[in-house]
Design an enzyme around this catalytic site. Structure first.
Site, PDB file in Angstrom:
ATOM      1  N   HIS A   1      35.600  39.109  42.203  1.00  0.00           N
ATOM      2  CA  HIS A   1      36.880  38.809  41.553  1.00  0.00           C
ATOM      3  C   HIS A   1      38.020  39.561  42.249  1.00  0.00           C
ATOM      4  O   HIS A   1      38.465  40.608  41.777  1.00  0.00           O
ATOM      5  CB  HIS A   1      36.793  39.186  40.075  1.00  0.00           C
ATOM      6  CG  HIS A   1      38.035  38.944  39.284  1.00  0.00           C
ATOM      7  ND1 HIS A   1      38.991  38.006  39.643  1.00  0.00           N
ATOM      8  CD2 HIS A   1      38.497  39.529  38.130  1.00  0.00           C
ATOM      9  CE1 HIS A   1      39.974  38.021  38.746  1.00  0.00           C
ATOM     10  NE2 HIS A   1      39.698  38.941  37.833  1.00  0.00           N
TER      11      HIS A   1
ATOM     12  N   CYS B   1      40.879  34.546  31.942  1.00  0.00           N
ATOM     13  CA  CYS B   1      41.651  35.419  31.075  1.00  0.00           C
ATOM     14  C   CYS B   1      42.599  36.240  31.938  1.00  0.00           C
ATOM     15  O   CYS B   1      42.437  36.325  33.149  1.00  0.00           O
ATOM     16  CB  CYS B   1      40.734  36.330  30.258  1.00  0.00           C
ATOM     17  SG  CYS B   1      39.633  37.372  31.239  1.00  0.00           S
TER      18      CYS B   1
ATOM     19  N   GLY C   1      44.980  39.945  32.057  1.00  0.00           N
ATOM     20  CA  GLY C   1      45.281  41.251  31.491  1.00  0.00           C
ATOM     21  C   GLY C   1      46.587  41.249  30.712  1.00  0.00           C
ATOM     22  O   GLY C   1      47.523  40.528  31.039  1.00  0.00           O
TER      23      GLY C   1
ATOM     24  N   CYS D   1      45.306  38.151  36.782  1.00  0.00           N
ATOM     25  CA  CYS D   1      44.086  37.476  37.247  1.00  0.00           C
ATOM     26  C   CYS D   1      44.252  35.978  37.493  1.00  0.00           C
ATOM     27  O   CYS D   1      43.400  35.361  38.140  1.00  0.00           O
ATOM     28  CB  CYS D   1      42.953  37.712  36.259  1.00  0.00           C
ATOM     29  SG  CYS D   1      42.489  39.442  36.107  1.00  0.00           S
TER      30      CYS D   1
END
Length: 464
Positions: free
Chosen positions: A395, A427, A429, A140
């Protein structure tokens, strides 16, 4: 005065670890008077390195559209990236052959395929074959990582001008694990947690830190409300590049030409009552729903960076200054807490404190983790995602970082002198977080430092 200069000498020794004892004897030659009045952030000194600052002169993005059913459902990934790359050239009149590298953050597509698509996009956009392209994947944060990689390369002297970009089409490349999972993973709990669905990690954060369903739904409503207001006010027009594409009727196969220039996932009428009716997705008695999670999206963004001296020489207005970047690791089972660790790390390395930051763009992967990070860092809600976040805007994994750069810097420009420093964070993954600090482009010159303090005692606040 002698004590103040000595203190600055010590600070500079920490800030410039490459200096030897002998070279420290010559430090007086670049201790400006303004350095001794460093105010509230002694790390922000100005020396002959001022011209070597890495600056952003342009940042653009496409609209973000819902995957599989939004405006880009029939658009090839390379046709998403090409328009934002082309916009950087057209809006700056930059000679494309001067670009040293194009780095594209991207997540879901097979690596070699996406690398090929990105190279094709650069050629479509008008870059000559001499300009290289590569991809980077830190999930991300990939778009932000691409910007940070280019900034680091410029700082290292590899080249003077580069582009950090991001691209994702989850329509074309849905989230899926390819192949089998190594059975060894069962021998280690943390390794197993790397395989947890992101929504499960959201439930873990909500449960462990007491984030309620009501709080999460309210955060989602706030995100949609702010994004809708920003859209209505035309705030995104400066950052969005219209994309000419097509929509294909799934029943007839008929193609309709369209121009996409507005984020299509924003729901102006979102309310807590309606969101409260949605069922949890990842846990029977959970709190994470489709309404309080980020939208799965398609989109792209691109950021043009260069040395300040080059930007000045070319007569470019400076949109922002890249200051610092930090990536950190956290427990994979609660990966959403990443920004709560990454933000302080990045801010500290910039010689600042959280109170010095005027705006934050924190990716709203899930309302649970967004709320936790906001509370943990005790951030002012009025400073965070002022134009909405991923729960409303979307996103597109690899493009989010580049999108946030465009959104943050254009908002900082609008706010002018009342907004000097901004932070982008998300954040990641498998249990990580990333953050970067930016400074408004016109907020400093060669002899200015940070904000004026009440009394000029020639010392930074950590000495009080």
């Amino acid at each position: 005065m002698e004590k103040a200069i000595e203190r600055q000498r010590v600070l500079l020794q920490h800030l410039r670890p490459s200096l030897t004892a002998s070279s420290l004897e010559n430090l007086d030659s670049f201790l400006y008077a303004s350095l001794c009045a460093a105010g509230d952030s002694s790390a922000y000194y100005r020396t002959s390195d001022f011209g070597d600052d890495v600056v952003i002169v342009a940042a653009y993005r496409t609209a973000l559209c819902k995957s599989n059913r939004g405006g880009f459902k029939d658009t090839y990934p390379d046709d998403l990236l090409a328009p934002v790359l082309k916009a950087l050239l057209e809006k700056t009149n930059l000679d494309p052959s001067e670009v040293g590298d194009i780095v594209v953050g991207t997540v879901m597509a097979p690596g070699s395929q996406r690398a090929c698509e990105c190279r094709m996009a650069a050629l479509y956009a008008g870059f000559p074959e001499t300009v290289p392209v590569r991809t980077v994947n830190r999930q991300c944060s990939s778009g932000l990582q691409a910007v940070a990689d280019v900034a680091a390369a410029i700082k290292a002297g590899f080249y003077d001008i580069g582009i950090g970009a991001g691209l994702e089409s989850i329509t074309a490349n849905p989230m899926a694990w390819e192949g089998s999972v190594n059975p060894r993973v069962k021998q280690m709990a943390q390794a197993q947690d790397c395989l947890l669905p992101m929504g499960v990690t959201s439930e873990n954060v909500a449960h462990r830190f007491g984030v309620t369903r009501q709080e999460q739904d309210q955060a989602a409503v706030d995100s949609h409300r702010k994004a809708a207001a920003a859209t209505a006010a035309g705030k995104f027009k400066d950052e969005i590049v219209p994309v000419n594409t097509k929509i294909v009727d799934p029943k007839t196969g008929d193609e309709k030409p369209v121009t996409i220039s507005i984020d299509d996932g924003i729901r102006p009428n979102a309310n807590v009552a309606d969101l409260g009716k949605l069922k949890p997705v990842f846990k029977k008695d959970g709190t994470t729903t489709a309404g309080n999670s980020s939208q799965v999206s398609d989109g792209a963004g691109a950021v043009l960076l260069m040395k300040r001296s080059v930007a000045i020489q070319k007569g470019y207005l400076i949109l922002g200054v890249f200051r610092t970047f930090a990536a950190v690791g956290v427990d994979p089972a609660i990966m959403g807490v990443g920004p709560a660790v990454a933000i302080p790390a990045a801010v500290k390395s910039a010689g600042l404190e959280l109170d010095d930051i005027d705006l934050f763009e924190i990716n709203e992967a899930f309302a649970s983790q967004y709320i936790y990070c906001r509370k943990k860092l005790e951030l002012d809600q009025e400073k965070i995602n002022v134009n909405g976040g991923a729960m409303a805007i979307g996103h597109p994994l690899g493009a989010t970082g580049a999108r946030c750069v465009a959104t943050l810097l254009h908002e900082m420009k609008r706010r002018g002198k009342d907004c000097r420093f901004g932070v982008i964070s998300m954040c990641i993954g498998t249990g990580m977080g990333a953050a970067a600090v930016f400074e408004r482009g016109d907020s400093c010159d060669e002899l200015c430092n940070t904000r004026v303090v009440g009394s000029n005692n020639l010392l930074s606040k950590d000495a009080r």
